[in-house]
Design a protein around this motif. Structure first.
Motif: not given
Length: 158
Positions: A53-75
């Motif tokens: 996804l060449p167009e993805v922003s840094h913020q979208a990745v940061y937000d996704s990492l935060h959300t995935l961590t929050e729900v326990g899919l990522v540590r």
């Protein structure tokens, strides 16, 4: 439901749905990047996501990492002196080996007792859910390199 050897859903779309998260291409790409690059820092995840996804922003990745961590899919782990690192292996109270020289991080299973595998001298009224241990040292390659630099080969007589 397909699970991997660590007991979590291996299909990113299914994992997101099972966590009651909206499935977006950014979240799927971030989850796949973390699966493909264990113990990756944010920049590595961003680079991996941008391959698809060449167009993805840094913020979208940061937000996704935060959300995935929050729900326990990522540590998220952050060894002392290191930036945050992300891994897909969650829920099993494993620990980490970290090389002081090259920063390689390796998972190590909890070997004694049940989670948490460490019992504090007192709990101060806390309900303890997890113990986090980081073992520090030199990986085999760095240890060999350090050893050979301490003991240089003798010069051969010509």
């Amino acid at each position: 439901m397909a699970e991997n050897k660590h007991g979590h859903e291996s299909d990113p779309t299914a994992a997101l749905r099972n966590s009651s998260l909206r499935v977006t291409k950014q979240r799927v790409a971030v989850l796949e990047a973390v699966c493909d690059h264990q113990h990756a820092d944010t920049e590595t995840v961003i680079h991996a996501v941008r391959e698809h996804l060449p167009e993805v922003s840094h913020q979208a990745v940061y937000d996704s990492l935060h959300t995935l961590t929050e729900v326990g899919l990522v540590r998220c782990i952050q060894p002392s002196g290191s930036v945050a690192r992300y891994e897909r292996r969650v829920g099993d109270n494993h620990h980490h080996l970290v090389c002081r020289s090259c920063s390689l991080i390796v998972d190590i299973d909890c070997t004694v007792g049940q989670a948490p595998c460490l019992t504090p001298s007192h709990d101060a009224g806390f309900v303890i859910e997890q113990a986090e241990v980081t073992f520090w040292g030199l990986c085999p390659d760095c240890a060999a390199s350090t050893s050979s630099s301490r003991h240089p080969e003798p010069a051969s007589a010509v």
